[in-house]
Design a protein around this motif. Structure first.
Motif, PDB file in Angstrom:
ATOM      1  N   PHE A   1       5.953   2.923  -3.621  1.00  0.00           N
ATOM      2  CA  PHE A   1       5.925   1.333  -3.017  1.00  0.00           C
ATOM      3  C   PHE A   1       5.261   0.438  -3.922  1.00  0.00           C
ATOM      4  O   PHE A   1       4.344   1.193  -5.099  1.00  0.00           O
ATOM      5  CB  PHE A   1       5.714   1.240  -1.389  1.00  0.00           C
ATOM      6  CG  PHE A   1       6.266   1.958  -0.536  1.00  0.00           C
ATOM      7  CD1 PHE A   1       7.541   1.727  -0.189  1.00  0.00           C
ATOM      8  CD2 PHE A   1       5.886   3.127  -0.170  1.00  0.00           C
ATOM      9  CE1 PHE A   1       8.675   2.415   0.659  1.00  0.00           C
ATOM     10  CE2 PHE A   1       6.902   3.973   0.965  1.00  0.00           C
ATOM     11  CZ  PHE A   1       7.643   3.817   1.125  1.00  0.00           C
ATOM     12  N   ASN A   2       5.742  -1.373  -3.804  1.00  0.00           N
ATOM     13  CA  ASN A   2       5.139  -2.150  -4.681  1.00  0.00           C
ATOM     14  C   ASN A   2       3.290  -2.357  -3.957  1.00  0.00           C
ATOM     15  O   ASN A   2       4.185  -2.743  -2.841  1.00  0.00           O
ATOM     16  CB  ASN A   2       5.444  -2.893  -4.901  1.00  0.00           C
ATOM     17  CG  ASN A   2       5.232  -3.743  -6.068  1.00  0.00           C
ATOM     18  OD1 ASN A   2       3.739  -3.736  -5.927  1.00  0.00           O
ATOM     19  ND2 ASN A   2       6.062  -5.230  -6.603  1.00  0.00           N
ATOM     20  N   LEU A   3       2.425  -1.468  -4.062  1.00  0.00           N
ATOM     21  CA  LEU A   3       1.536  -1.890  -2.825  1.00  0.00           C
ATOM     22  C   LEU A   3       0.940  -3.465  -3.485  1.00  0.00           C
ATOM     23  O   LEU A   3      -0.273  -3.185  -2.185  1.00  0.00           O
ATOM     24  CB  LEU A   3       0.123  -1.392  -3.426  1.00  0.00           C
ATOM     25  CG  LEU A   3       0.741   0.234  -3.900  1.00  0.00           C
ATOM     26  CD1 LEU A   3      -1.053   1.234  -3.224  1.00  0.00           C
ATOM     27  CD2 LEU A   3       1.216   0.592  -2.232  1.00  0.00           C
ATOM     28  N   ARG A   4       1.331  -4.517  -4.420  1.00  0.00           N
ATOM     29  CA  ARG A   4       0.612  -5.912  -4.298  1.00  0.00           C
ATOM     30  C   ARG A   4       2.006  -6.555  -2.962  1.00  0.00           C
ATOM     31  O   ARG A   4       1.628  -7.583  -2.434  1.00  0.00           O
ATOM     32  CB  ARG A   4       1.559  -6.412  -5.328  1.00  0.00           C
ATOM     33  CG  ARG A   4       0.507  -6.127  -6.743  1.00  0.00           C
ATOM     34  CD  ARG A   4       0.944  -6.853  -7.836  1.00  0.00           C
ATOM     35  NE  ARG A   4       0.225  -6.350  -8.947  1.00  0.00           N
ATOM     36  CZ  ARG A   4      -0.159  -6.764  -9.359  1.00  0.00           C
ATOM     37  NH1 ARG A   4       0.353  -7.483 -10.170  1.00  0.00           N
ATOM     38  NH2 ARG A   4      -0.822  -6.781 -11.233  1.00  0.00           N
ATOM     39  N   GLU A   5       2.822  -6.123  -2.611  1.00  0.00           N
ATOM     40  CA  GLU A   5       4.000  -6.325  -1.371  1.00  0.00           C
ATOM     41  C   GLU A   5       3.981  -5.520  -0.288  1.00  0.00           C
ATOM     42  O   GLU A   5       4.026  -5.797   0.850  1.00  0.00           O
ATOM     43  CB  GLU A   5       5.291  -6.354  -1.895  1.00  0.00           C
ATOM     44  CG  GLU A   5       5.344  -7.327  -3.496  1.00  0.00           C
ATOM     45  CD  GLU A   5       7.480  -7.084  -4.123  1.00  0.00           C
ATOM     46  OE1 GLU A   5       7.489  -6.425  -3.205  1.00  0.00           O
ATOM     47  OE2 GLU A   5       7.429  -7.637  -5.038  1.00  0.00           O
ATOM     48  N   VAL A   6       3.625  -3.903  -0.445  1.00  0.00           N
ATOM     49  CA  VAL A   6       3.686  -3.246   0.660  1.00  0.00           C
ATOM     50  C   VAL A   6       2.538  -3.321   1.415  1.00  0.00           C
ATOM     51  O   VAL A   6       1.300  -2.493   0.916  1.00  0.00           O
ATOM     52  CB  VAL A   6       4.831  -2.107   0.676  1.00  0.00           C
ATOM     53  CG1 VAL A   6       4.406  -1.132   1.478  1.00  0.00           C
ATOM     54  CG2 VAL A   6       6.117  -2.539  -0.094  1.00  0.00           C
TER      55      VAL A   6
END
Length: 201
Positions: free
Chosen positions: A94-99
């Protein structure tokens, strides 16, 4: 600093009350007594219905045991095939900046608790984002799926008020779908209070 996901909320309290357990035990006892009376009745009177019912019950028990063993064998094979994988690999999908990492860990923990087994013959199945909820986790029933999503949301500090409404109802096929759905839910007040933690120098 942001509060790490290891400070996830504890699981929801058990939804079955002591009275509920008492009723369940009572019903189970009554069912066993009824079966016992049927067997005794067959031995004395030779009632055909009792014979066929007993045969069906025995078949059902054997079938259930065999099906459970087969499922455990499949899970054990899956655990062996994924050995070495961890929640870190899962999170990197996942994109940890968004999730939110809390959502990621909540989904991982709840699903892990549903399939992993402890003990000498136990196993741990690392979860992949493309795992199908209905297959690996047997979440085919909508009510079971909703209960599981609510457990995940509670642990991640996400409100469940919008679950099932337009835009928050799926389709939910894979674990990735569940993570993204929960991530879109608003945070609860308790979660907002835990967004940041103080680091002592």
């Amino acid at each position: 600093m942001k509060t790490p996901s290891r400070f996830l909320f504890s699981p929801r309290p058990a939804r079955v009350t002591p009275v509920g357990w008492l009723i369940l035990v009572g019903l189970s006892g009554a069912a066993l007594y009824w079966i016992y009376r049927m067997i005794v009745g067959f031995m004395h009177d030779g009632e055909p219905f009792i014979f066929f019912f007993s045969a069906f019950l025995a078949w059902f028990i054997v079938f259930t045991v065999q099906d459970n063993r087969q499922l455990m064998a499949q899970h054990r094979a899956l655990a062996d095939a994924r050995r070495g994988k961890s929640i870190c690999d899962f999170a990197r999908s996942f994109n940890l900046r968004e999730v939110d990492t809390w959502v990621i860990r909540a989904v991982w923990n709840v699903l892990s608790e549903s399939v992993n087994r402890e003990g000498p013959d136990g196993f741990i199945i690392p979860i992949f984002v493309d795992d199908r909820l209905a297959d690996e986790f047997m979440l085919e029933d909508e009510d079971d799926l909703l209960d599981t999503l609510e457990d995940m949301a509670f642990r991640a500090g996400r409100s469940t008020e919008l679950l099932g409404t337009d835009g928050f109802s799926g389709p939910l096929v894979t674990v990735r779908d569940a993570v993204l759905l929960l991530n879109a839910l608003p945070m609860t007040g308790a979660r907002k209070d835990r967004l940041w933690m103080t680091v002592k120098p």
